[in-house]
Design a protein around this motif. Structure first.
Motif, mmCIF file in Angstrom:
data_model
loop_
_atom_site.group_PDB
_atom_site.id
_atom_site.type_symbol
_atom_site.label_atom_id
_atom_site.label_comp_id
_atom_site.label_asym_id
_atom_site.label_seq_id
_atom_site.Cartn_x
_atom_site.Cartn_y
_atom_site.Cartn_z
ATOM 1 N N ARG A 298 16.264 -10.425 -11.144
ATOM 2 C CA ARG A 298 14.847 -10.562 -10.387
ATOM 3 C C ARG A 298 14.291 -9.239 -10.619
ATOM 4 O O ARG A 298 14.899 -8.074 -10.440
ATOM 5 N N MET A 299 13.049 -9.175 -10.813
ATOM 6 C CA MET A 299 12.234 -7.912 -10.966
ATOM 7 C C MET A 299 11.007 -7.962 -10.332
ATOM 8 O O MET A 299 10.170 -8.998 -10.513
ATOM 9 N N LEU A 300 10.631 -6.963 -9.711
ATOM 10 C CA LEU A 300 9.385 -6.721 -9.139
ATOM 11 C C LEU A 300 8.566 -5.421 -9.789
ATOM 12 O O LEU A 300 9.249 -4.508 -9.954
ATOM 13 N N VAL A 301 7.499 -5.627 -10.601
ATOM 14 C CA VAL A 301 6.882 -4.593 -11.241
ATOM 15 C C VAL A 301 5.768 -4.148 -10.361
ATOM 16 O O VAL A 301 4.796 -4.920 -10.044
ATOM 17 N N HIS A 302 5.633 -2.850 -9.861
ATOM 18 C CA HIS A 302 4.959 -2.325 -8.751
ATOM 19 C C HIS A 302 3.554 -1.519 -9.562
ATOM 20 O O HIS A 302 2.683 -1.376 -8.651
ATOM 21 N N LEU A 322 7.135 -15.042 -12.881
ATOM 22 C CA LEU A 322 6.816 -16.129 -11.324
ATOM 23 C C LEU A 322 6.014 -15.135 -10.517
ATOM 24 O O LEU A 322 5.695 -14.038 -10.534
ATOM 25 N N ASN A 323 5.669 -16.167 -9.195
ATOM 26 C CA ASN A 323 4.874 -15.645 -8.394
ATOM 27 C C ASN A 323 5.778 -14.638 -7.562
ATOM 28 O O ASN A 323 6.793 -14.843 -7.275
ATOM 29 N N PRO A 324 5.327 -13.224 -7.024
ATOM 30 C CA PRO A 324 6.154 -12.596 -6.434
ATOM 31 C C PRO A 324 6.552 -12.800 -5.137
ATOM 32 O O PRO A 324 7.427 -12.754 -4.885
ATOM 33 N N ASP A 325 5.453 -13.658 -4.508
ATOM 34 C CA ASP A 325 5.977 -14.319 -3.270
ATOM 35 C C ASP A 325 7.296 -15.124 -3.309
ATOM 36 O O ASP A 325 7.853 -15.367 -2.466
ATOM 37 N N GLU A 326 7.137 -15.983 -4.371
ATOM 38 C CA GLU A 326 8.315 -16.972 -4.593
ATOM 39 C C GLU A 326 9.849 -15.961 -4.759
ATOM 40 O O GLU A 326 10.718 -16.624 -3.999
ATOM 41 N N ILE A 327 9.677 -15.030 -5.375
ATOM 42 C CA ILE A 327 11.152 -14.416 -5.950
ATOM 43 C C ILE A 327 11.547 -13.620 -4.705
ATOM 44 O O ILE A 327 12.475 -13.528 -4.767
ATOM 45 N N VAL A 328 10.724 -13.213 -3.832
ATOM 46 C CA VAL A 328 11.261 -12.519 -2.441
ATOM 47 C C VAL A 328 11.590 -13.384 -1.454
ATOM 48 O O VAL A 328 12.149 -12.859 -0.656
ATOM 49 N N ASN A 329 11.047 -14.595 -1.567
ATOM 50 C CA ASN A 329 11.318 -15.274 -0.534
ATOM 51 C C ASN A 329 12.708 -15.583 0.096
ATOM 52 O O ASN A 329 13.739 -15.748 -0.805
ATOM 53 N N GLY A 330 13.210 -15.314 1.283
ATOM 54 C CA GLY A 330 14.386 -15.415 1.618
ATOM 55 C C GLY A 330 15.380 -14.537 1.333
ATOM 56 O O GLY A 330 16.600 -14.165 1.820
ATOM 57 N N PHE A 335 13.812 -6.850 2.990
ATOM 58 C CA PHE A 335 13.169 -6.756 4.365
ATOM 59 C C PHE A 335 13.690 -6.363 5.499
ATOM 60 O O PHE A 335 13.346 -5.651 6.610
ATOM 61 N N GLU A 336 15.269 -6.559 5.753
ATOM 62 C CA GLU A 336 16.058 -6.492 7.192
ATOM 63 C C GLU A 336 16.997 -5.295 6.829
ATOM 64 O O GLU A 336 17.887 -5.533 5.813
ATOM 65 N N PRO A 337 17.200 -4.300 7.562
ATOM 66 C CA PRO A 337 18.462 -3.517 7.664
ATOM 67 C C PRO A 337 19.893 -4.231 7.732
ATOM 68 O O PRO A 337 19.840 -5.362 8.240
ATOM 69 N N SER A 338 20.750 -3.852 7.157
ATOM 70 C CA SER A 338 22.125 -4.247 7.371
ATOM 71 C C SER A 338 22.463 -4.534 8.889
ATOM 72 O O SER A 338 21.920 -3.630 9.524
ATOM 73 N N LYS A 339 23.522 -5.621 9.213
ATOM 74 C CA LYS A 339 23.799 -5.640 10.478
ATOM 75 C C LYS A 339 25.100 -4.452 10.849
ATOM 76 O O LYS A 339 25.941 -4.826 9.989
#
Length: 399
Positions: A298-302, A322-330, A335-339
């Motif tokens: 998966r790739m995001l181009v910024h 693809l829609n960037p919203d779609e590939i980052v979903n979930g 988004f979240e640090p490791s526990k």
């Protein structure tokens, strides 16, 4: 002057050591195996440049901007087989080399320490392929080498974790047109000392010294990637997955990560890099044609630089936009640090007390449950339904 009183506020990017005009900052290993800046105060001139380049001190606010999203596979099947996922980084790096540029990435040396180096030939890119599940040492002069190449007019590609990219950008202070940065979505960086213990354990278990390791081998396919170990006797025959390999179990448990990883300031969608890349196990949710269990990125181009380069490598890759919203979903790792594992402090204390065999047996014993999990996975693979089961899991959870 950088003063580390709270280790969760240092990601170990080495920007401070690189910027110091007196070279009085050295990265020193602590009892957990992580590197932190150690300052010779007698030589320090209090210029405070170290503080100005520290990404933990200078946390950037996240500002949304236009992104492009893709799933990618390099067309060269040999490279894709050697890569962790779909070979997207190799496609980028190969173009940079062919254009006369320099590529910085992470290698594992003969002492099984991960560190940044640079290469100038396509053949040498091979050593950058495959993830290294251990913190890499950037080096106290690596960022300076990047700047030197850029000032000579060379194109430079630098890959690393998000915090390393942030440190590099702050060190350089300007947005060089010929700099391409690629950050890899990072779960966390585990202790190099803990990994040394793992090597010690496996040397004993396998009855001979380890020659090489691959953290993400595709012997059983991309969706059941395994730790792969080579010795003089076994010809790469060791294959264990997340359910049974001691190091993968430790890594994914969150028991030996750097303190800053549990409070990571760089988990965000909108990043300072040109590209963000990571796994796409759920490729079945995006493209049936690309779901061949050989690896997809998966790739995001910024940035506009990233988009220009992507256009130049299109002939070398298969891709779906693809829609960037779609590939980052979930994707929690974005988004979240490791526990933090509740046994983390106890494990780290034992790291310096117990020998390797006792350490891993205490925290990751080879129980009946572990053996059953491995048996089920291997059985599903041999029945040729492992991919189907994993796809069903991805579809149900939509990730």
């Amino acid at each position: 002057m950088i003063t580390i009183t709270d280790k969760s506020k240092c990601c170990g990017c080495n920007a401070c050591a690189n910027i110091c005009p007196k070279n009085c900052i050295k990265m020193k290993r602590d009892e957990e195996g992580f590197l932190y800046p150690d300052i010779c105060q007698d030589e320090c001139i209090s210029c405070n440049l170290c503080e100005s380049v520290c990404p933990e001190i200078n946390v950037r606010a996240e500002v949304p901007f236009k992104q492009d999203g893709y799933i990618v596979q390099i067309k060269d099947e040999n490279i894709r087989r050697e890569s962790t996922a779909g070979g997207a980084f190799s496609a980028i790096a190969r173009y940079i080399i062919q254009s006369g540029g320099v590529v910085f990435g992470v290698v594992m040396d003969d002492k099984f320490l991960a560190h940044h180096t640079y290469v100038e030939s396509e053949l040498e890119l091979q050593k950058y392929r495959n993830s290294k599940y251990v913190q890499s040492f950037v080096g106290e002069s690596t960022f300076k080498q990047v700047r030197e190449f850029l000032n000579k007019g060379r194109t430079v590609c630098f890959s690393g974790t998000p915090c390393q990219i942030e440190g590099l950008k702050l060190f350089l202070k300007e947005d060089y047109k010929k700099l391409i940065t690629v950050d890899v979505v990072c779960r966390a960086v585990p202790s190099p000392l803990a990994f040394e213990k793992y090597i010690e354990l496996q040397n004993k278990c396998l009855g001979t010294d380890i020659i090489n390791v691959r953290f993400r081998d595709k012997y059983f396919g991309y969706k059941y990637s395994t730790m792969n170990i080579c010795t003089a006797k076994n010809n790469w025959s060791y294959h264990r997955g997340i359910e049974s390999d001691p190091w993968l179990r430790a890594f994914f448990s969150g028991i030996c990560n750097r303190p800053s990883c549990y409070e990571c300031n760089f988990r965000k969608r909108y990043r300072v890099s040109d590209f963000t890349i990571w796994d796409c196990f759920s490729v079945c949710n995006f493209s049936k044609k690309m779901d061949d269990d050989k690896g997809t990125t998966r790739m995001l181009v910024h940035t506009s630089k990233g988009r220009e380069l992507f256009d130049k490598i299109k002939e070398e890759i298969k891709y779906v936009e693809l829609n960037p919203d779609e590939i980052v979903n979930g994707v929690k790792e974005i988004f979240e640090p490791s526990k933090r594992n509740p046994k983390r402090d106890e494990f780290m204390a034992d790291l310096n007390i117990l020998d390797a065999e006792k350490l891993f047996k205490k925290y990751f014993p080879n129980t009946i449950k572990v053996k059953i999990k491995r048996f089920i996975r291997i059985a599903l693979y041999k029945l040729r339904i492992y991919k189907f089961v994993k796809n069903l899991y991805s579809i149900i959870l939509k990730k």
